[in-house]
Design a protein around this motif. Structure first.
Motif, PDB file in Angstrom:
ATOM      1  N   LEU A 216     -18.589 -62.571  53.245  1.00  0.00           N
ATOM      2  CA  LEU A 216     -19.758 -62.688  52.365  1.00  0.00           C
ATOM      3  C   LEU A 216     -19.477 -62.030  51.022  1.00  0.00           C
ATOM      4  CD1 LEU A 216     -22.499 -61.651  54.951  1.00  0.00           C
ATOM      5  CD2 LEU A 216     -21.742 -63.974  54.378  1.00  0.00           C
ATOM      6  N   GLY A 217     -19.934 -62.679  49.967  1.00  0.00           N
ATOM      7  CA  GLY A 217     -19.807 -62.103  48.625  1.00  0.00           C
ATOM      8  C   GLY A 217     -21.057 -62.385  47.817  1.00  0.00           C
ATOM      9  N   GLY A 218     -21.058 -61.894  46.574  1.00  0.00           N
ATOM     10  CA  GLY A 218     -22.160 -62.157  45.664  1.00  0.00           C
ATOM     11  C   GLY A 218     -23.284 -61.136  45.770  1.00  0.00           C
ATOM     12  N   ALA A 219     -24.410 -61.467  45.180  1.00  0.00           N
ATOM     13  CA  ALA A 219     -25.522 -60.516  45.008  1.00  0.00           C
ATOM     14  C   ALA A 219     -25.863 -59.761  46.292  1.00  0.00           C
ATOM     15  CB  ALA A 219     -26.757 -61.250  44.487  1.00  0.00           C
ATOM     16  N   MET A 220     -25.782 -60.465  47.431  1.00  0.00           N
ATOM     17  CA  MET A 220     -26.250 -59.833  48.686  1.00  0.00           C
ATOM     18  C   MET A 220     -25.381 -58.624  49.080  1.00  0.00           C
ATOM     19  SD  MET A 220     -24.924 -62.294  51.747  1.00  0.00           S
ATOM     20  CE  MET A 220     -24.749 -63.866  50.961  1.00  0.00           C
ATOM     21  N   VAL A 221     -24.151 -58.516  48.551  1.00  0.00           N
ATOM     22  CA  VAL A 221     -23.289 -57.404  48.964  1.00  0.00           C
ATOM     23  C   VAL A 221     -23.272 -56.254  47.951  1.00  0.00           C
ATOM     24  CG1 VAL A 221     -21.805 -59.025  50.210  1.00  0.00           C
ATOM     25  CG2 VAL A 221     -21.079 -58.188  47.956  1.00  0.00           C
ATOM     26  N   LEU A 222     -24.050 -56.352  46.871  1.00  0.00           N
ATOM     27  CA  LEU A 222     -23.994 -55.316  45.834  1.00  0.00           C
ATOM     28  C   LEU A 222     -24.277 -53.909  46.377  1.00  0.00           C
ATOM     29  CD1 LEU A 222     -23.549 -54.540  42.859  1.00  0.00           C
ATOM     30  CD2 LEU A 222     -25.986 -55.012  42.449  1.00  0.00           C
ATOM     31  N   PRO A 223     -25.335 -53.701  47.176  1.00  0.00           N
ATOM     32  CA  PRO A 223     -25.577 -52.335  47.670  1.00  0.00           C
ATOM     33  C   PRO A 223     -24.412 -51.775  48.502  1.00  0.00           C
ATOM     34  CG  PRO A 223     -27.525 -53.692  48.011  1.00  0.00           C
ATOM     35  CD  PRO A 223     -26.416 -54.618  47.585  1.00  0.00           C
ATOM     36  N   THR A 224     -23.752 -52.644  49.252  1.00  0.00           N
ATOM     37  CA  THR A 224     -22.595 -52.201  50.047  1.00  0.00           C
ATOM     38  C   THR A 224     -21.421 -51.887  49.128  1.00  0.00           C
ATOM     39  OG1 THR A 224     -23.297 -53.422  52.015  1.00  0.00           O
ATOM     40  CG2 THR A 224     -20.934 -52.948  51.819  1.00  0.00           C
ATOM     41  N   ALA A 225     -21.226 -52.713  48.116  1.00  0.00           N
ATOM     42  CA  ALA A 225     -20.119 -52.480  47.172  1.00  0.00           C
ATOM     43  C   ALA A 225     -20.322 -51.160  46.422  1.00  0.00           C
ATOM     44  CB  ALA A 225     -20.018 -53.646  46.191  1.00  0.00           C
ATOM     45  N   LEU A 226     -21.549 -50.924  45.943  1.00  0.00           N
ATOM     46  CA  LEU A 226     -21.827 -49.682  45.206  1.00  0.00           C
ATOM     47  C   LEU A 226     -21.623 -48.456  46.097  1.00  0.00           C
ATOM     48  CD1 LEU A 226     -25.017 -50.725  43.185  1.00  0.00           C
ATOM     49  CD2 LEU A 226     -22.654 -50.553  42.345  1.00  0.00           C
ATOM     50  N   ALA A 227     -22.044 -48.573  47.355  1.00  0.00           N
ATOM     51  CA  ALA A 227     -21.877 -47.447  48.290  1.00  0.00           C
ATOM     52  C   ALA A 227     -20.400 -47.147  48.507  1.00  0.00           C
ATOM     53  CB  ALA A 227     -22.552 -47.772  49.616  1.00  0.00           C
ATOM     54  N   ASN A 228     -19.584 -48.190  48.648  1.00  0.00           N
ATOM     55  CA  ASN A 228     -18.158 -47.981  48.896  1.00  0.00           C
ATOM     56  C   ASN A 228     -17.455 -47.417  47.660  1.00  0.00           C
ATOM     57  OD1 ASN A 228     -16.846 -49.266  51.664  1.00  0.00           O
ATOM     58  ND2 ASN A 228     -18.897 -49.996  51.240  1.00  0.00           N
ATOM     59  N   VAL A 229     -17.841 -47.896  46.478  1.00  0.00           N
ATOM     60  CA  VAL A 229     -17.251 -47.344  45.244  1.00  0.00           C
ATOM     61  C   VAL A 229     -17.605 -45.860  45.137  1.00  0.00           C
ATOM     62  CG1 VAL A 229     -17.411 -47.371  42.709  1.00  0.00           C
ATOM     63  CG2 VAL A 229     -17.182 -49.522  43.983  1.00  0.00           C
ATOM     64  N   ARG A 230     -18.868 -45.541  45.324  1.00  0.00           N
ATOM     65  CA  ARG A 230     -19.343 -44.159  45.202  1.00  0.00           C
ATOM     66  C   ARG A 230     -18.704 -43.246  46.242  1.00  0.00           C
ATOM     67  NH1 ARG A 230     -21.955 -40.139  42.125  1.00  0.00           N
ATOM     68  NH2 ARG A 230     -23.623 -39.096  43.306  1.00  0.00           N
ATOM     69  N   ALA A 231     -18.704 -43.702  47.499  1.00  0.00           N
ATOM     70  CA  ALA A 231     -18.205 -42.861  48.596  1.00  0.00           C
ATOM     71  C   ALA A 231     -16.713 -42.594  48.444  1.00  0.00           C
ATOM     72  CB  ALA A 231     -18.483 -43.530  49.935  1.00  0.00           C
ATOM     73  N   THR A 297     -18.730 -45.199  24.885  1.00  0.00           N
ATOM     74  CA  THR A 297     -17.591 -45.651  25.689  1.00  0.00           C
ATOM     75  C   THR A 297     -17.936 -45.593  27.176  1.00  0.00           C
ATOM     76  OG1 THR A 297     -16.640 -43.464  26.083  1.00  0.00           O
ATOM     77  CG2 THR A 297     -16.062 -44.539  23.997  1.00  0.00           C
ATOM     78  N   LEU A 298     -17.090 -46.215  28.010  1.00  0.00           N
ATOM     79  CA  LEU A 298     -17.332 -46.212  29.465  1.00  0.00           C
ATOM     80  C   LEU A 298     -17.205 -44.808  30.038  1.00  0.00           C
ATOM     81  CD1 LEU A 298     -15.339 -49.443  30.474  1.00  0.00           C
ATOM     82  CD2 LEU A 298     -17.720 -49.228  29.743  1.00  0.00           C
ATOM     83  N   ASP A 299     -16.335 -43.986  29.424  1.00  0.00           N
ATOM     84  CA  ASP A 299     -16.190 -42.600  29.895  1.00  0.00           C
ATOM     85  C   ASP A 299     -17.464 -41.789  29.722  1.00  0.00           C
ATOM     86  OD1 ASP A 299     -12.705 -42.282  28.838  1.00  0.00           O
ATOM     87  OD2 ASP A 299     -13.587 -42.818  30.777  1.00  0.00           O
ATOM     88  N   ASP A 300     -18.332 -42.239  28.822  1.00  0.00           N
ATOM     89  CA  ASP A 300     -19.562 -41.477  28.582  1.00  0.00           C
ATOM     90  C   ASP A 300     -20.466 -41.439  29.807  1.00  0.00           C
ATOM     91  OD1 ASP A 300     -18.732 -41.027  26.018  1.00  0.00           O
ATOM     92  OD2 ASP A 300     -20.014 -42.548  25.078  1.00  0.00           O
ATOM     93  N   PHE A 301     -20.305 -42.451  30.719  1.00  0.00           N
ATOM     94  CA  PHE A 301     -21.224 -42.474  31.867  1.00  0.00           C
ATOM     95  C   PHE A 301     -20.515 -42.710  33.203  1.00  0.00           C
ATOM     96  CE2 PHE A 301     -21.396 -47.098  32.561  1.00  0.00           C
ATOM     97  CZ  PHE A 301     -20.948 -47.602  31.344  1.00  0.00           C
ATOM     98  N   ARG A 302     -19.209 -42.888  33.192  1.00  0.00           N
ATOM     99  CA  ARG A 302     -18.476 -43.217  34.441  1.00  0.00           C
ATOM    100  C   ARG A 302     -18.660 -42.117  35.472  1.00  0.00           C
ATOM    101  NH1 ARG A 302     -13.815 -44.655  32.544  1.00  0.00           N
ATOM    102  NH2 ARG A 302     -14.109 -46.892  32.871  1.00  0.00           N
ATOM    103  N   GLY A 303     -19.076 -42.468  36.645  1.00  0.00           N
ATOM    104  CA  GLY A 303     -19.193 -41.519  37.749  1.00  0.00           C
ATOM    105  C   GLY A 303     -20.369 -40.577  37.655  1.00  0.00           C
ATOM    106  N   GLN A 304     -21.274 -40.820  36.680  1.00  0.00           N
ATOM    107  CA  GLN A 304     -22.365 -39.869  36.408  1.00  0.00           C
ATOM    108  C   GLN A 304     -23.651 -40.217  37.141  1.00  0.00           C
ATOM    109  OE1 GLN A 304     -21.619 -37.118  34.706  1.00  0.00           O
ATOM    110  NE2 GLN A 304     -19.562 -37.978  34.581  1.00  0.00           N
ATOM    111  N   LEU A 305     -23.544 -40.948  38.244  1.00  0.00           N
ATOM    112  CA  LEU A 305     -24.739 -41.282  39.019  1.00  0.00           C
ATOM    113  C   LEU A 305     -25.444 -39.993  39.433  1.00  0.00           C
ATOM    114  CD1 LEU A 305     -26.502 -43.391  40.505  1.00  0.00           C
ATOM    115  CD2 LEU A 305     -25.004 -43.036  42.491  1.00  0.00           C
ATOM    116  N   LYS A 306     -26.733 -39.939  39.180  1.00  0.00           N
ATOM    117  CA  LYS A 306     -27.507 -38.736  39.522  1.00  0.00           C
ATOM    118  C   LYS A 306     -28.146 -38.862  40.891  1.00  0.00           C
ATOM    119  CE  LYS A 306     -29.690 -39.332  35.539  1.00  0.00           C
ATOM    120  NZ  LYS A 306     -30.601 -39.193  34.359  1.00  0.00           N
ATOM    121  N   GLU A 307     -28.223 -37.768  41.634  1.00  0.00           N
ATOM    122  CA  GLU A 307     -28.961 -37.749  42.902  1.00  0.00           C
ATOM    123  C   GLU A 307     -30.328 -37.120  42.648  1.00  0.00           C
ATOM    124  OE1 GLU A 307     -24.920 -37.534  45.657  1.00  0.00           O
ATOM    125  OE2 GLU A 307     -26.592 -36.178  46.070  1.00  0.00           O
ATOM    126  N   LEU A 308     -31.182 -37.293  43.632  1.00  0.00           N
ATOM    127  CA  LEU A 308     -32.560 -36.782  43.430  1.00  0.00           C
ATOM    128  C   LEU A 308     -32.692 -35.350  43.958  1.00  0.00           C
ATOM    129  CD1 LEU A 308     -34.465 -40.025  44.431  1.00  0.00           C
ATOM    130  CD2 LEU A 308     -34.065 -39.129  42.136  1.00  0.00           C
TER     131      LEU A 308
END
Ligand SMILES: C=Cc1c(C(=O)O)[nH]c(=O)[nH]c1=O
Length: 308
Positions: A216-231, A297-308
């Motif tokens: 499976l690919g496309g929009a439906m896998v975005l949350p899984t892709a983001l989780a794997n990139v982050r983790a 630039t991309l470095d300005d925000f790369r990896g800067q996901l905030k948690e609550l």
């Protein structure tokens, strides 16, 4: 606004790539990619030692929220793609390679080590559509074994293409293995393996091989892709880059991948839906978002996901 990114020392005009497998099998397709604006770099279809026909058609099916495929690793063979990257590449290119067994992977990488190719290679450990073959990277011991043998002789730039993981302990386990090796990068995610789509009107599956089970690919896998990139970004040595793949349909999705830590972002299903013009749209949308947020630039925000 500057979208420039780095591919193992090569400066790219944009962080965007094609997902391996999409529009990258033939010389014509590869040349199209080389001539695609806002595509910063490109990846070849995963090459096996011998050329392969792949699975019978139908083997790709477009869905409202993504895609399902059981291509079966059709490709023109290692020699063709090696020749392409050595002789014909016009844009920074990652050579993707795959094997149907650990032994074949070793044979292929020994040939590559002995070749004149000095560029980046990605070992696909996650093809979900070879009948009877597991996705290697779901077996942590086997993955460790293969990488240990590969790095006993392979000295050139090498990364791996991973399947999606769905358990935090699995992220820990795969990262523990990968951190043992001098990998240039991980590319995460490959398609979500062995999904199934039902055509209700015809009361049948939509792809032929494996009874209709496919990646499976496309929009439906975005949350899984983001989780794997982050983790994986959180767990891997900083020297190992993260290429984010999966679910990108808008500039906001590209932004999200980079916010999760992706160094580069690849797009597959949306290319199948929209064509190669998608890269101009994604770059424009990303620039708009960056401008609105005051990022240069991309470095300005790369990896800067905030948690609550
Ligand atoms: C290399 C085979 C792959 C294929 C394939 O050729 O069936 N499809 C995917 O979604 N991911 C893969 O890695």
């Amino acid at each position: 606004i500057d979208l420039s990114a780095d591919l193992f020392g090569q400066s790219l005009q944009s962080p965007l790539l094609n997902a391996s497998g999409v529009h990258c099998q033939t010389k014509e397709e590869l040349n199209d990619l080389a001539n695609t604006s806002n595509l910063g770099a490109m990846v070849t279809k995963s090459a096996t030692l011998q050329a392969r026909e792949g699975n019978p058609n139908p083997r790709y099916h477009d869905l409202a929220n993504g895609s399902i495929n059981s291509m079966g690793l059709p490709n023109l063979g290692y020699d063709f793609y090696l020749d392409y990257v050595l002789e014909d590449q016009q844009k920074p290119t990652i050579l993707s390679v795959a094997a149907l067994s650990a032994a074949d992977a070793i044979t292929l990488l020994k040939k590559l080590q002995a070749s004149d190719y000095q560029g980046p290679t990605e070992l696909n450990l996650s093809c979900p559509n070879i009948v009877g073959e597991p996705q290697l990277a779901y077996d942590f011991e086997a993955t460790d074994q293969v990488l240990s043998e590969v790095f006993s002789f392979y000295t050139k730039p090498l990364g791996v293409k991973l399947p999606p993981y769905f358990d935090l302990v699995h992220f820990d386990q795969i990262a523990k293995v990968l951190n043992k090796y001098p990998l240039t990068h991980v590319n995460t995610i490959n398609s979500v393996g062995n999904g199934l789509w039902v055509d209700v009107e015809k009361e049948q599956v939509v792809t032929k091989a494996k009874g209709g089970f496919g990646g499976l690919g496309g929009a439906m896998v975005l949350p899984t892709a983001l989780a794997n990139v982050r983790a994986l970004r959180q767990r891997l040595n900083p020297s190992i880059k993260v290429l984010g793949t999966g679910g990108v349909t808008t500039g906001a999705d590209v932004f999200a991948h980079i916010l999760c830590g992706a160094d580069l972002v690849s797009v597959g299903t949306q290319v199948m839906k929209e064509g190669l013009g998608v890269y101009d749209r994604l770059a424009a949308e990303l620039k708009e978002i960056m401008a609105a947020k005051g990022y240069q630039t991309l470095d300005d925000f790369r990896g800067q996901l905030k948690e609550l």
